[in-house]
Structure formats: structure tokens, C-alpha cells
Design a protein around this motif. Structure first.
Motif, PDB file in Angstrom:
ATOM      1  N   SER A  98      61.221  39.572  27.563  1.00  0.00           N
ATOM      2  CA  SER A  98      60.946  38.699  28.703  1.00  0.00           C
ATOM      3  C   SER A  98      61.580  39.233  29.986  1.00  0.00           C
ATOM      4  O   SER A  98      60.993  39.119  31.073  1.00  0.00           O
ATOM      5  CB  SER A  98      61.455  37.284  28.418  1.00  0.00           C
ATOM      6  OG  SER A  98      62.865  37.295  28.186  1.00  0.00           O
ATOM      7  N   GLU A  99      62.779  39.828  29.847  1.00  0.00           N
ATOM      8  CA  GLU A  99      63.428  40.383  31.033  1.00  0.00           C
ATOM      9  C   GLU A  99      62.627  41.536  31.620  1.00  0.00           C
ATOM     10  O   GLU A  99      62.622  41.738  32.841  1.00  0.00           O
ATOM     11  CB  GLU A  99      64.845  40.857  30.705  1.00  0.00           C
ATOM     12  CG  GLU A  99      65.849  39.746  30.452  1.00  0.00           C
ATOM     13  CD  GLU A  99      65.788  39.217  29.037  1.00  0.00           C
ATOM     14  OE1 GLU A  99      66.438  38.196  28.739  1.00  0.00           O
ATOM     15  OE2 GLU A  99      65.082  39.840  28.202  1.00  0.00           O
ATOM     16  N   GLU A 124      59.954  40.106  33.776  1.00  0.00           N
ATOM     17  CA  GLU A 124      60.516  39.640  35.041  1.00  0.00           C
ATOM     18  C   GLU A 124      60.786  40.810  35.985  1.00  0.00           C
ATOM     19  O   GLU A 124      60.516  40.723  37.186  1.00  0.00           O
ATOM     20  CB  GLU A 124      61.814  38.871  34.782  1.00  0.00           C
ATOM     21  CG  GLU A 124      61.631  37.540  34.059  1.00  0.00           C
ATOM     22  CD  GLU A 124      62.950  36.831  33.863  1.00  0.00           C
ATOM     23  OE1 GLU A 124      63.541  36.410  34.884  1.00  0.00           O
ATOM     24  OE2 GLU A 124      63.408  36.697  32.707  1.00  0.00           O
ATOM     25  N   TYR A 132      67.653  39.700  40.458  1.00  0.00           N
ATOM     26  CA  TYR A 132      67.867  40.924  39.679  1.00  0.00           C
ATOM     27  C   TYR A 132      69.208  40.857  38.943  1.00  0.00           C
ATOM     28  O   TYR A 132      69.292  41.195  37.756  1.00  0.00           O
ATOM     29  CB  TYR A 132      67.833  42.140  40.602  1.00  0.00           C
ATOM     30  CG  TYR A 132      68.387  43.393  39.953  1.00  0.00           C
ATOM     31  CD1 TYR A 132      67.612  44.150  39.076  1.00  0.00           C
ATOM     32  CD2 TYR A 132      69.704  43.804  40.196  1.00  0.00           C
ATOM     33  CE1 TYR A 132      68.126  45.288  38.465  1.00  0.00           C
ATOM     34  CE2 TYR A 132      70.216  44.934  39.588  1.00  0.00           C
ATOM     35  CZ  TYR A 132      69.432  45.676  38.725  1.00  0.00           C
ATOM     36  OH  TYR A 132      69.946  46.787  38.115  1.00  0.00           O
ATOM     37  N   ILE A 160      68.981  38.734  35.850  1.00  0.00           N
ATOM     38  CA  ILE A 160      68.280  39.413  34.746  1.00  0.00           C
ATOM     39  C   ILE A 160      69.197  40.431  34.089  1.00  0.00           C
ATOM     40  O   ILE A 160      69.265  40.531  32.849  1.00  0.00           O
ATOM     41  CB  ILE A 160      66.999  40.094  35.269  1.00  0.00           C
ATOM     42  CG1 ILE A 160      66.012  39.055  35.812  1.00  0.00           C
ATOM     43  CG2 ILE A 160      66.339  40.913  34.166  1.00  0.00           C
ATOM     44  CD1 ILE A 160      64.838  39.656  36.557  1.00  0.00           C
ATOM     45  N   ARG A 218      71.806  38.905  31.774  1.00  0.00           N
ATOM     46  CA  ARG A 218      71.244  38.518  30.480  1.00  0.00           C
ATOM     47  C   ARG A 218      71.025  39.732  29.584  1.00  0.00           C
ATOM     48  O   ARG A 218      71.291  39.674  28.379  1.00  0.00           O
ATOM     49  CB  ARG A 218      69.934  37.763  30.697  1.00  0.00           C
ATOM     50  CG  ARG A 218      70.130  36.316  31.155  1.00  0.00           C
ATOM     51  CD  ARG A 218      68.801  35.604  31.260  1.00  0.00           C
ATOM     52  NE  ARG A 218      68.153  35.820  32.547  1.00  0.00           N
ATOM     53  CZ  ARG A 218      66.860  36.037  32.710  1.00  0.00           C
ATOM     54  NH1 ARG A 218      66.049  36.102  31.656  1.00  0.00           N
ATOM     55  NH2 ARG A 218      66.352  36.189  33.906  1.00  0.00           N
ATOM     56  N   LEU A 219      70.531  40.831  30.161  1.00  0.00           N
ATOM     57  CA  LEU A 219      70.304  42.044  29.365  1.00  0.00           C
ATOM     58  C   LEU A 219      71.605  42.610  28.813  1.00  0.00           C
ATOM     59  O   LEU A 219      71.677  43.038  27.666  1.00  0.00           O
ATOM     60  CB  LEU A 219      69.589  43.094  30.217  1.00  0.00           C
ATOM     61  CG  LEU A 219      68.083  42.891  30.420  1.00  0.00           C
ATOM     62  CD1 LEU A 219      67.566  43.803  31.528  1.00  0.00           C
ATOM     63  CD2 LEU A 219      67.332  43.159  29.121  1.00  0.00           C
TER      64      LEU A 219
END
Length: 439
Positions: free
Chosen positions: A154-155, A158, A197, A200, A203-204
Motif C-alpha cells: 500500500s505504501e 501512495e 512522504y 509513509i 510506516r515502511l
């Protein structure tokens, strides 16, 4: 102590540089010679050079004397990016970032790039003019995302949505004298995109696991250590990966668009390249990529700033904080360096490698682009796959003009192509059509 130059106001000179980056610089060189002084809105007074000996001196000068220019892309890419760092901090970060783009790791990315190219080329229309640059942008963005993060999710979706407008806006802001602290300026929108950014990336990084089993850049940076054993902090990783994602896809995609634009106007070279692809060779293809970067450099200038009290450069003397701009286009257009420089002639690189003080699309010295080898490999794979699977029709149309996209110079119409899918022999191996047909 500096060479002469135009006396028009800096805003006029800045507009001139943006609207006429190639013709304008050539006119100034004809009038003033290989070195002249300009006044630009962001940089103020700056000395522009294109003499090969002076360029070499700049690249070999110690960073104690000559460092990266201010302001630079660091204000767009973040304080932890290589563009913003100086001296020892720059060297430490660069040491950690070089390994992913060389050797075994580099070879591992080739299949990723070919897969992304085949996927994108499947959507190409036949016998209809279309600009290739958007396709090249998608190929290079998807390839660098997979190289940096290793898998999809999902990232990734995005980032695919975020990065194209983010890169376009950042590229323009980097060259415009707009205040960064005003709520109404485009910087406000840029900061919102940067915040997205960072979210994201957080989260990664948080869900990154099995790092020792992964071959991507993020996993390598999370495991990397400085000489004192300390790790990179996550904000620096985010800045460095943003630099890789942005600089690593737009400039490469733009060069590929220029490659299509040049080859369609040189059917002899195009025909020979197809024959070489079918025979399994690569020498002419590699030379062609070098020649495209010479004759259509995507980046105009390389900037440096004097950090010592004095620096002698040729017959000129610079003082602390004076700025120097190396004109890539003027150097590549110098007949004493490249005979008949306006001619598109890949054969000039068949028997010789480029001099890294004269052929400088990736910059030079301690700040030469760390992704140069990756970018050339990527362009090689994309061009090989395109010529293997499609017939590209040549054209008698005028050259596409230069179009300024902020940091990068692109073909005005995006590298318009007309293609036909190549048929394959009954054995399913070598395509059997030719690529020299006129449109």
C-alpha cells in the motif's frame, strides 16, 4: 577579479536563463569567452566556466576550499540528504550509500528494470504518435521504488501517487526565488507533501523485518553503521531515500525521452542499434547513451561555493562565498573537446571511454552522482527492451526544442514516438522486422 558579463538586472538574467538555457549560454560564451560572470536571483553573482582545465581544477579542489553551492537541492530534499551535507558528514553518508549501486547488488536490479519496461510497453499504441516521457517516468519510478524498498504494498501505491507531483513542484521551487516561510507560496503545498512522504517512510521503516534476507536499499541502510558503530537515524534515511527516489527517476526518464527523440532523427544509428540488439551486442547501445547525455544534458549547471579566503581559477581570483557554476552544456558543446559537437555521433564513444572532466552529466569530483552507474545500466536495459520488442519509425520532423522543467531540461513534446510491435519468428526467438522505416 572576476570575468566580465552582462549588466542587466538579476531578474532579467534569471528569466533569460530559464527561458533560453542553451541559446542564452552560447550567446554569452560567444561574447565573453569561456568564463563570464552572471547575476541570478537565487545565487547572486556567480562565475560561469566551461574551460576543461578549469572544470578539472574545480573537481579536484579540496572541499576545504570549494564546497557545494548554497542554496542547493538540500532545501527540497532535506537536511540529511547528500545535497545538503558538507565536509566530513557528506563523506560519511556517501560511504554508506555507494554500495547498493555497484557490483552484485547492481546486477540484481536488471531484471526488475526489464520487468517494469515490458509491463509499461504493453500499453504503447501502435502507428499513433505519443510522447514517451510519461512512460519512461513510470518505468524509472517503479524500478527505483522496487530497488529501494524491495517489494510492493500500500505504501508503494501512495508513493507512486505522491512522487510525480512532488518531484515536479520541488524541481521548480529549487530554481525559483520564492520565500519558504510564506503561507501562500507553493512552499506551503510542498511542505504538506513532504509531511505525507515522511509518514509513509515512518510506516515502511517500522514494519521492515528480515533485513539480512533482503537486497533492497532500505534494508541495507537500516543495517549500515558508521565507523564508530552508530546507525543512521531514521530522518537521515528518509532524506537520503527521497534524494534517490527523486533524482533517480526524473533525470533518467528524461534522458530516455531525449534518446527516442534523437534516434528517430538518425535512422542509420537506429537501424544499427536494432541489428546489434538482435545479435546480442551492446557496445553501440552503451555509446549511444553516452552521446545522448553529451548532446542533450538534462541538467544545466554544477554549482560550487568558495569556502576559503581566496581561490585562483585560471586567470581569475575568487573570494570567500563567491560562487562558480560549471556549464555542462557549454563544455559538451566545446569543439576542442568533442569535434563537431552539434552532430549526434555515438561512434565517438565506441573506442574510448568519456573523460570524467569533460563529459559530466553526473557532475564530478566528490559530489559526482552516486547513482550514475545504476542510471546508465537502467537506460541500457530500457533501450534494449524497447528496440527488441518494437519497431520505432524515424521522422523528418524538426528537432524537439528544449523545455525547462525546473531542474531538468526535457524535450518540448516529451519525445514523441511512433512504434509498431515487432513480430517474432516461428521459433519465438529473434524479431524479424527492421527498424529503419520512415514515418
Amino acid at each position: 577579479m572576476l570575468p566580465p558579463g552582462p549588466r542587466t538586472p538579476s531578474l532579467v538574467q534569471g528569466a533569460y536563463a530559464l527561458l533560453m538555457p542553451q541559446r542564452g549560454m552560447r550567446r554569452l560564451r560567444r561574447r565573453y569567452g569561456d568564463a563570464f560572470t552572471v547575476k541570478l536571483p537565487i545565487f547572486g553573482r556567480a562565475m560561469v566556466v566551461s574551460d576543461p582545465a578549469q572544470v578539472k581544477q574545480i573537481f579536484l579542489t579540496s572541499t576545504d576550499v570549494l564546497e557545494n553551492i548554497e542554496p542547493n537541492l538540500g532545501r527540497v530534499l532535506g537536511p540529511g540528504s547528500l545535497f545538503a551535507l558538507h565536509g566530513e558528514n557528506h563523506q560519511k553518508q556517501r560511504k554508506l550509500l555507494v554500495p547498493p549501486f555497484h557490483g552484485r547488488r547492481l546486477a540484481a536490479y536488471e531484471q526488475i528494470i526489464e520487468d517494469e519496461t515490458v509491463r509499461e510497453l504493453a500499453s504503447w499504441p501502435e502507428n499513433t504518435p505519443f510522447p514517451v516521457q510519461p512512460s519512461m517516468m513510470r518505468i524509472t519510478l517503479n524500478a527505483i521504488l522496487r530497488a529501494v524498498f524491495g517489494a510492493e504494498g500500500s505504501e508503494f501505491d501512495e508513493l507512486r501517487d505522491l512522487l510525480p507531483p512532488f518531484v515536479e513542484l520541488g524541481s521548480r521551487l529549487a530554481t525559483l526565488p520564492l520565500p519558504q516561510d510564506s503561507w501562500w507560496s507553493p512552499w506551503h503545498r510542498f511542505r504538506r507533501m513532504r509531511s505525507r512522504y515522511d509518514d509513509i517512510m515512518a510506516r515502511l521503516i517500522a514494519k521492515a523485518d528480515h533485513l539480512d534476507q533482503r537486497d533492497d536499499v532500505l534494508a541495507m541502510l537500516l543495517q549500515s553503521r558508521y565507523d564508530d558503530g552508530s546507525p543512521m537515524n531514521h530522518s537521515d534515511i528518509a532524506d537520503q531515500l527521497l534524494a534517490l527516489l527523486t533524482a533517480g527517476h526524473e533525470t533518467t526518464a528524461t534522458t530516455l525521452a531525449w534518446t527516442v527523440e534523437r534516434l528517430r532523427r538518425h535512422p542509420g544509428v537506429l537501424h544499427d542499434l536494432v541489428d546489434e540488439v538482435d545479435a546480442g551486442g551492446k557496445a553501440l547501445r552503451e555509446a549511444t547513451i553516452l552521446e545522448v547525455q553529451r548532446i542533450r544534458p538534462v541538467i544545466d549547471m554544477i554549482g560550487r561555493q568558495v569556502r576559503s579566503d581566496r581561490m585562483d581559477l585560471g586567470p581569475w581570483t575568487l573570494s570567500r562565498n563567491d560562487r562558480v557554476l560549471v556549464s555542462i552544456a557549454l563544455l559538451h558543446d566545446d569543439p576542442s573537446v568533442f569535434p563537431d559537437p552539434r552532430a549526434f555521433r555515438p561512434s565517438r564513444f565506441l573506442d574510448t571511454k568519456p573523460d570524467f572532466y569533460a563529459w559530466i552529466p553526473f557532475g564530478g569530483g566528490t559530489r559526482r552522482c552516486i547513482g550514475a552507474t545504476f542510471a546508465n545500466m537502467e537506460m541500457n536495459v530500457v533501450l534494449r527492451t524497447m528496440l527488441r520488442d518494437f519497431t520505432m519509425l524515424s521522422t523528418n520532423e524538426p528537432d524537439e526544442r528544449w523545455h525547462n522543467r525546473g531542474v531538468a531540461n526535457a524535450p518540448k513534446h516529451g519525445g514523441v514516438a511512433v512504434v509498431r510491435r515487432r513480430t517474432r519468428s516461428s521459433t519465438g526467438s529473434t524479431p524479424v522486422t527492421t527498424a529503419g522505416a520512415q514515418s
